[in-house]
Design an enzyme around this catalytic site. Structure first.
Site, mmCIF file in Angstrom:
data_model
loop_
_atom_site.group_PDB
_atom_site.id
_atom_site.type_symbol
_atom_site.label_atom_id
_atom_site.label_comp_id
_atom_site.label_asym_id
_atom_site.label_seq_id
_atom_site.Cartn_x
_atom_site.Cartn_y
_atom_site.Cartn_z
ATOM 1 N N SER A 50 0.799 -1.222 0.000
ATOM 2 C CA SER A 50 0.000 0.000 0.000
ATOM 3 C C SER A 50 0.833 1.274 0.000
ATOM 4 C CB SER A 50 -0.943 0.012 1.218
ATOM 5 O OG SER A 50 -0.208 -0.157 2.420
ATOM 6 N N ASP A 348 -3.790 7.816 7.964
ATOM 7 C CA ASP A 348 -4.682 6.917 8.688
ATOM 8 C C ASP A 348 -3.831 6.095 9.656
ATOM 9 O OD1 ASP A 348 -3.485 4.959 7.090
ATOM 10 O OD2 ASP A 348 -5.176 4.826 5.710
ATOM 11 N N HIS A 351 -0.732 4.543 7.270
ATOM 12 C CA HIS A 351 -0.143 5.162 6.087
ATOM 13 C C HIS A 351 0.150 6.638 6.318
ATOM 14 C CE1 HIS A 351 -2.709 1.747 4.742
ATOM 15 N NE2 HIS A 351 -1.592 1.436 4.119
#
Length: 384
Positions: A50, A348, A351
């Site tokens: 990610s 978040d 991340h």
């Protein structure tokens, strides 16, 4: 005169690695338009999780809303104005690097219908280095998580795409030789997925397998004609809000008294990065014609944690901007959202914000606004 040792900034370290192989101007372009137009690379190919995924996540997790929050606002709100599948409020490191090299943003391989002649991104949120079978102990035959989007699978996606990019061996070697390959970040998910079922000692024993998988992937890409690699290390996951707030332990001894980060998880990351750098050095020895650069994620993030004001961040640096503890998850309707994402390190629970990614990208490649000559002169100064 004795050499005076001091810590080098990340941009200089990367410059030294690249300059040693005669590729300095390829990765640190001149501030002039002519320098940018004379760039070495025609395309970028990226593998990872990610931290590099530019839009494959919504395709892979289309049927799972829990893992598909990145398709909802406020993801993407800072730069794109809408969700793009990136796990951030805006651009990622790979986006800044593509822009710096004068290339288009690297399109996600599973969600893009156009040409991949200028690169493709195979990264998927939640991806591991090791294949999914490693995480299944056989006790639950129906267990399908993590999904099989490992590094090996991502390599298969590239190989399936290859016939549309080049035909003959000579043509492919020329094409991939003009491409820049990012292999990673890999490792964080391999370890995080093991936390619920394995001891830290057991997880640490799997690090060599993760490193070996990354090394084998680079060897495999070299056989296809790739010659230029950037291989990021792992992040200090012990600083993630996921582990400092949401899944925090009651024992304060497990946390660094200065930073608030979990010591054991960060030590695991440092061990990974040490072994990775050793492995890359061996690869350089076996492939002297290839440029294989280690890119530090751990150091820059720790510097932001330890010195938030230097980057314009607020003091509560381990608190995520979107979806605070006790509130809904980022992407859920009604989730808390900070007023200034650019003043936060974490977007978040796992991340970074676009602002943090920009700082890391600048550290890796150097700023276009800073002439390479100044970096070179700084290096010469260190030798006297």
């Amino acid at each position: 005169m004795a050499t005076k040792m001091r810590k080098l900034p990340s941009a200089v370290l990367l410059f030294l690695l690249v300059a040693d192989l005669g590729w300095a101007w390829a990765l640190i372009p001149s501030p002039s338009p002519a320098g940018l137009s004379a760039r070495r690379y025609d395309s970028i190919f990226s593998f990872g999780d990610s931290y590099a995924d530019t839009g494959n996540n919504p395709v892979v997790f289309a049927a799972n809303s829990v893992f598909n929050l990145v398709t909802r606002p406020p993801y993407g709100s800072t730069f794109f104005g809408h969700p793009t599948g990136r796990n951030s409020d805006g651009r990622l490191i790979i986006d800044f690097i593509a822009q710096r090299l004068g290339l288009p943003l690297v399109p996600p391989s599973l969600a893009h219908n156009g040409s991949f002649r200028q690169g493709a991104n195979f990264a998927v949120g939640g991806a591991t280095a090791l294949d999914a079978a490693f995480f299944h102990d056989g006790s639950d035959p129906g267990n399908k998580f993590p999904l099989n989007t490992s590094l090996g699978v991502q390599l298969q996606w590239l190989e399936a795409l290859k016939p549309s990019l080049c035909r003959t061996t000579q043509e492919c070697e020329a094409f991939f030789g003009r491409s820049l390959f990012f292999v990673g970040e890999f490792g964080v998910n391999d370890y995080h997925f093991s936390f619920p079922t394995k001891s830290l000692q057991e997880i640490t024993s799997s690090v060599p397998d993760v490193i070996r998988t990354i090394s084998m992937a680079i060897e495999r890409l070299i056989k296809h004609g790739a010659t230029s690699f950037v291989v990021p290390g792992t992040i200090p996951s012990g600083c993630m809000p996921q582990f400092t707030s949401y899944l925090a332990k009651d024992d304060p001894a497990e946390y660094n008294s200065t930073t608030g980060c979990r010591e054991d998880y960060n030590n695991l990351g440092m061990h990974h990065n040490m072994l990775l750098q050793e492995a890359l050095e061996k690869l350089r020895g076996r492939h002297p014609d290839a440029m294989i650069v280690y890119a530090d994620l751990f150091g820059p993030i720790m510097d932001m944690v330890e010195s938030p004001r230097k980057y314009g961040f607020e003091e509560d640096v381990l608190t995520n901007c979107c979806g605070r503890p006790g509130a809904l998850i980022c992407g859920d309707e009604g989730a808390n959202l900070c007023e200034k994402p650019a003043a936060r390190l974490f977007w978040d629970v796992a991340h970074l914000t676009e602002a943090a990614y920009r700082y890391i990208a600048d550290g890796w490649l150097g700023s276009i606004d800073s002439p390479v000559l100044e970096i070179y002169l700084g290096y010469m100064y260190l030798l006297v």
